[in-house]
Structures are given as structure tokens and as C-alpha cells.
Write an enzyme that holds these catalytic residues in place. Sequence first.
Site, PDB file in Angstrom:
ATOM      1  N   HIS A 106      -9.494  -5.590  11.171  1.00 26.32           N
ATOM      2  CA  HIS A 106     -10.152  -5.499   9.865  1.00 26.32           C
ATOM      3  C   HIS A 106     -11.558  -4.905   9.978  1.00 26.32           C
ATOM      4  CE1 HIS A 106      -6.894  -8.185   8.911  1.00 26.32           C
ATOM      5  NE2 HIS A 106      -7.204  -8.176   7.633  1.00 26.32           N
ATOM      6  N   GLU A 127       0.802  -1.222   0.000  1.00 29.37           N
ATOM      7  CA  GLU A 127       0.000   0.000   0.000  1.00 29.37           C
ATOM      8  C   GLU A 127       0.834   1.272   0.000  1.00 29.37           C
ATOM      9  OE1 GLU A 127      -2.647  -3.269   1.085  1.00 29.37           O
ATOM     10  OE2 GLU A 127      -0.676  -2.659   1.812  1.00 29.37           O
TER      11      GLU A 127
END
Length: 325
Positions: free
Chosen positions: A129, A60
Site C-alpha cells: 500500500h 477495479e
Amino acid sequence: MRTIQFREAIAEAMSEEMRRDESIYLMGEEVAEYNGAYKASKGMLDEFGADRVIDTPISEAGFAGVGVGSTMGGNRPIIEFMTFNFSLVGIDQIINNAAKIRQMSGGQFNCPIVFRGPTASAGQLAATHSQAFESWYANCPGLKVVVPSNPYDAKGLLKSAIRDNDPVIFMESEQMYGDKGEVPEGEYTIPLGVAEVKKEGKDVTIVSFGKIIKEAFKAAEELEKEGVSCEIIDLRTVRPLDKETIIKSVKKTNRLVILEEAWPFGNIATEITYIVQDEAFDFLDAPVQKINTADTPAPYSPVLLKEWLPNSEDVVKAVKKVLYK
């Protein structure tokens, strides 16, 4: 009017804009060969090719940085994070580069980039998450933050985000990709920074955004049976925040409940509460109530997760509290 899924609305918005402007490209993990982790870019590789729909490694920080840098060469990238939980790996590129390029270059460079992907909880995905970072990104000047709640808004807002000359954080939900809604065939956009009154009411204002707003509609339906009329505002964009729509509604209903899927400390609801007490205090007939998740990481246990998340029962209780019932 036709009915399509949320994921289809996202793919349509990106595809239409990429046909319109060749400087736009999509980059992220599994966006190409796999058609997107949630199939939100289905068919786009076949149409636009590997130069404009680009699969990346799990990196990322790398592909966020490539995207930001490419804006200075005239591109308008769409960067997909498989989830905004993973954006934390690349947050330096977003906060210290994308958000600041215009100011630090003395206006020589814009940064027209969209970072998009799912936010907040999506069932039993556990603590790392299931996080909502809307308020984190909204806290940073230079960024715009958009959180749609339905396919129609998603398409119109995403098209506006892609055309915007500033960096936009566009936050979706894994649990909404399969949601269906009416979306017109023709061209349309929805301006950023404009909230919408989704339901007119006279007794209390409920402000929310994203997938959790569904709980507000459920609560309003139940309260209607008891003669309570709820006005529901969908923020759609949390930065810039459409405070005028909120203030106007509060001046009409004199009561405010804010529903947000986020930790309770220092969030969007907190900011709205401050704005309302500052600009509409004399119109309030009860203290503002805000509903958030529990102040803990998200649990994995389904029983605990149900308790952790706000729900329609919480909204009903909050509405009754501001109505002194």
C-alpha cells in the site's frame, strides 16, 4: 485569497467541471454515500445525484473498464482508485484499452478519462500500500501523468485533466489531503506538461514533484543558512515532461539533484538524468545526483520506514556532493 484543503481543491475542480459538462461523472469505491474515502468528493452525491456520482463494488478491473468503454459513447468519466496500489487490478484496462483506443481505432475514438487517487507511501501502510507507480504509467505512450504538490496546482491541473481528450493519470497523496493552501475563487486552469520554478536559485537545481518536494524546500532552507542558493522545480506533470524548464535551469546553476519518491531503478529521475546529459552535458560542473527510496518494498516498521524514505538530510548531502563541499 482564501485558504482551503487539498481535498477541497480536488472536490471543487470535479464539481465545477461537472456543472459545466453533463457528460462528466465520477465513479469509484465509496465516492458517493461515504463522500469519498478521503472526503475528496464531499457533497457531490447531494448535488449531482446517483447517476453521476456512482459507488462501485471492490472491482477495479470492472469499473475501470466501464469507464473506458463509456468514453466511446460520449462520456468523460473520472475514475477514483482508493489508492493507485489498487489500480494494478485494473491496469489492463488502463494500458491496453484507455492508452491505445485512439491509435487502434485509427483516430475514430478519443478516450477522455481521468484515473485519480493517492499514490506512494502514506505512513505505516506496509509494502503493498506504499508504492509509487508514476514511472510505470509514464512509460506507456497514450497516457498523461500528473502529480500535483499543493492545493492550487491540484485544482488547476485536475480541471485541465478533465477537459483533456486523452486519458490522464492524476496522482495525489493521502498525506496531502489535509494540506492547506491559497486557491482563488475564480475560474483558472493550469496546462498539463508545464513545470514551475517554485524557488529561484543560482547554485544548484533541485527537481521534484508530489508530496516529497516538501523535503526539497526543507533542505533549501537549511542550505540557505550556509550560503547555498537552491532553485527548485516542481514538475507537476511527469508525462509529458517539461524538459525545457529543467535544461534552462541546469544551464544557469550547472548542477542538478533530482528527488523522487520511487524505487531507484528505471524511474522519472533516471529519464531526466539521461535528458540532461544528452542536451546539457557541457553545462554540468558535477555528475547528476538522484535521490530515491531504498531498493526494497516499503517496510512497516516506523524506524525502517524513516530510513527507507528520502528526506531533507538526503537532499542536503546530495547538494553538497555536487558542490564538492
